[in-house]
Write a protein that holds these residues in place. Structure first.
Motif, PDB file in Angstrom:
ATOM      1  N   ARG A   1       0.851  -1.184   0.000  1.00  0.00           N
ATOM      2  CA  ARG A   1       0.000   0.000   0.000  1.00  0.00           C
ATOM      3  C   ARG A   1       0.891   1.240   0.000  1.00  0.00           C
ATOM      4  NH1 ARG A   1      -5.207   0.066   0.568  1.00  0.00           N
ATOM      5  NH2 ARG A   1      -6.309   1.991   1.089  1.00  0.00           N
TER       6      ARG A   1
ATOM      7  N   GLN B   1       4.665  -0.810   3.199  1.00  0.00           N
ATOM      8  CA  GLN B   1       4.263   0.473   2.618  1.00  0.00           C
ATOM      9  C   GLN B   1       5.269   0.886   1.557  1.00  0.00           C
ATOM     10  OE1 GLN B   1       3.620   3.154   6.054  1.00  0.00           O
ATOM     11  NE2 GLN B   1       1.501   3.218   5.380  1.00  0.00           N
TER      12      GLN B   1
ATOM     13  N   ASP C   1       2.371   4.782   0.923  1.00  0.00           N
ATOM     14  CA  ASP C   1       2.418   5.442   2.238  1.00  0.00           C
ATOM     15  C   ASP C   1       1.612   6.734   2.263  1.00  0.00           C
ATOM     16  OD1 ASP C   1       4.103   7.048   0.696  1.00  0.00           O
ATOM     17  OD2 ASP C   1       5.655   7.217   2.239  1.00  0.00           O
TER      18      ASP C   1
ATOM     19  N   PRO D   1      -4.756   6.777   1.809  1.00  0.00           N
ATOM     20  CA  PRO D   1      -5.529   6.705   3.055  1.00  0.00           C
ATOM     21  C   PRO D   1      -5.728   5.266   3.509  1.00  0.00           C
ATOM     22  CG  PRO D   1      -6.568   8.211   1.488  1.00  0.00           C
ATOM     23  CD  PRO D   1      -5.484   7.494   0.743  1.00  0.00           C
ATOM     24  N   GLY D   2      -5.797   5.093   4.822  1.00  0.00           N
ATOM     25  CA  GLY D   2      -6.017   3.760   5.386  1.00  0.00           C
ATOM     26  C   GLY D   2      -4.776   3.236   6.063  1.00  0.00           C
ATOM     27  N   ASP D   3      -4.983   2.539   7.161  1.00  0.00           N
ATOM     28  CA  ASP D   3      -3.884   1.988   7.938  1.00  0.00           C
ATOM     29  C   ASP D   3      -3.490   0.617   7.399  1.00  0.00           C
ATOM     30  OD1 ASP D   3      -3.133   0.206  10.620  1.00  0.00           O
ATOM     31  OD2 ASP D   3      -2.269   2.215  10.590  1.00  0.00           O
ATOM     32  N   LEU D   4      -2.228   0.434   7.105  1.00  0.00           N
ATOM     33  CA  LEU D   4      -1.747  -0.816   6.525  1.00  0.00           C
ATOM     34  C   LEU D   4      -2.135  -2.024   7.373  1.00  0.00           C
ATOM     35  CD1 LEU D   4       0.127  -2.201   4.353  1.00  0.00           C
ATOM     36  CD2 LEU D   4       1.978  -1.898   6.005  1.00  0.00           C
ATOM     37  N   SER D   5      -2.015  -1.909   8.692  1.00  0.00           N
ATOM     38  CA  SER D   5      -2.271  -3.052   9.568  1.00  0.00           C
ATOM     39  C   SER D   5      -3.730  -3.499   9.519  1.00  0.00           C
ATOM     40  CB  SER D   5      -1.873  -2.722  11.011  1.00  0.00           C
ATOM     41  OG  SER D   5      -2.663  -1.677  11.533  1.00  0.00           O
ATOM     42  N   THR D   6      -4.641  -2.572   9.231  1.00  0.00           N
ATOM     43  CA  THR D   6      -6.050  -2.941   9.115  1.00  0.00           C
ATOM     44  C   THR D   6      -6.256  -3.941   7.983  1.00  0.00           C
ATOM     45  OG1 THR D   6      -6.711  -0.753   9.921  1.00  0.00           O
ATOM     46  CG2 THR D   6      -8.393  -2.046   8.793  1.00  0.00           C
ATOM     47  N   TYR D   7      -5.551  -3.720   6.888  1.00  0.00           N
ATOM     48  CA  TYR D   7      -5.679  -4.597   5.719  1.00  0.00           C
ATOM     49  C   TYR D   7      -4.978  -5.934   5.956  1.00  0.00           C
ATOM     50  CZ  TYR D   7      -7.533  -0.555   3.281  1.00  0.00           C
ATOM     51  OH  TYR D   7      -8.320   0.502   2.909  1.00  0.00           O
TER      52      TYR D   7
END
Length: 283
Positions: free
Chosen positions: A226, A253, A228, A231-237
């Motif tokens: 993803r 990232q 850097d 938008p959006g937190d990498l760990s969520t995905y």
């Protein structure tokens, strides 16, 4: 350095571009919206030194014939047949955007054909944070493209405006998708088959998110990339993928990149892929 192939899969022509040579490990690249195989041009040049790299126009896009079905399982089945028809084994499938959804479907449905899967800058239908993504007002096009008949009435003649909107809004490096590529993508998506196929991808989401996996878990290594600046937190995905049954997930990232990671920072994506596949080479 690129070879253009016209492969017949289930009586439909599929346009595939290759770089590198066999018997190097194979990587199959799947593009997203609104793009074609050309999204991977620079990435293929970097990867082809060590891998046999293939980039396909998805069915209905560019030089590939439409297959009339757009759910991700059917598309995954079509591309699995491509792998078999080319005599490849243990391929790494890497998809961006819609292509990432298809890569996930291939991972769950056809793990015996794969060494690993790489998913770039997308959410997977039915996998966290999918419900959050659907509620996001900035992802307005999911609902618009799924609306019957209206996009077909409004988009023709305005393809360049629509394509440029996504490049200008979702990219951190606004110049990564240059004018020549933008014109190419506009021509591609001005075709009626491409319009039908691309809208079909979004209209299939409701079914995609309910598609059961054949097995509760899959042990193949998965790399999630993803930008850097996206938008959006990498760990969520990555946690969503783990909760869906993927037991071996790595998240990275890509620096100085928004949504169009393979074009905004192809060197960063190539480095992440080299590192991931180097760590996950079968013994």
């Amino acid at each position: 350095m690129f070879k253009h192939l016209d492969i017949t899969v289930h009586d439909r022509h599929l346009h595939v571009v290759t770089a590198g040579k066999q018997p190097a490990p194979a990587i199959l690249l799947l593009h997203g919206y609104p793009q074609s195989w050309l999204a991977f041009e620079d990435l293929m040049k970097l990867l082809s030194k060590d891998y046999y790299v293939l980039a396909a126009d998805l069915p209905g896009i560019g030089g590939s014939e439409d297959i009339g079905q757009y759910d991700k399982k059917t598309l995954a089945t079509h591309l699995a047949a491509l792998i078999i028809s080319l005599g490849l084994s243990r391929v790494t499938v890497a998809g961006h955007d819609i292509g990432g959804m298809i890569a996930y479907a291939m991972l769950r449905q056809f793990p015996h054909l794969l060494d690993a899967a790489i998913i770039m800058s997308t959410a997977i239908p039915g996998v966290e944070p999918w419900e959050e993504i659907k509620r996001n007002p900035y992802i307005w096009h999911f609902a618009y493209f799924a609306t019957p008949a209206l996009p077909e009435a409004m988009i023709p003649g305005h393809e360049q405006l629509l394509c440029n909107y996504f490049y200008d809004t979702l990219a951190f490096n606004k110049y990564a998708v240059d004018d020549e590529k933008r014109q190419h993508y506009t021509r591609v998506y001005s075709n009626t088959n491409a319009l039908n196929a691309s809208l079909g991808w979004y209209r299939a989401f409701a079914g995609d998110e309910k598609e059961p996996a054949p097995e509760p878990t899959v042990a193949l290594p998965v790399l999630y990339l993803r930008g850097d600046q996206e938008p959006g937190d990498l760990s969520t995905y990555t946690e969503g993928l783990k909760n869906s049954g993927c037991t071996h997930v790595t998240g990275v990232q890509i620096s100085k990149s928004g949504h169009f990671t393979p074009e905004e920072n192809p060197a960063g994506v190539a480095h992440a892929i080299h590192t991931f596949l180097g760590k996950n080479k079968p013994i």
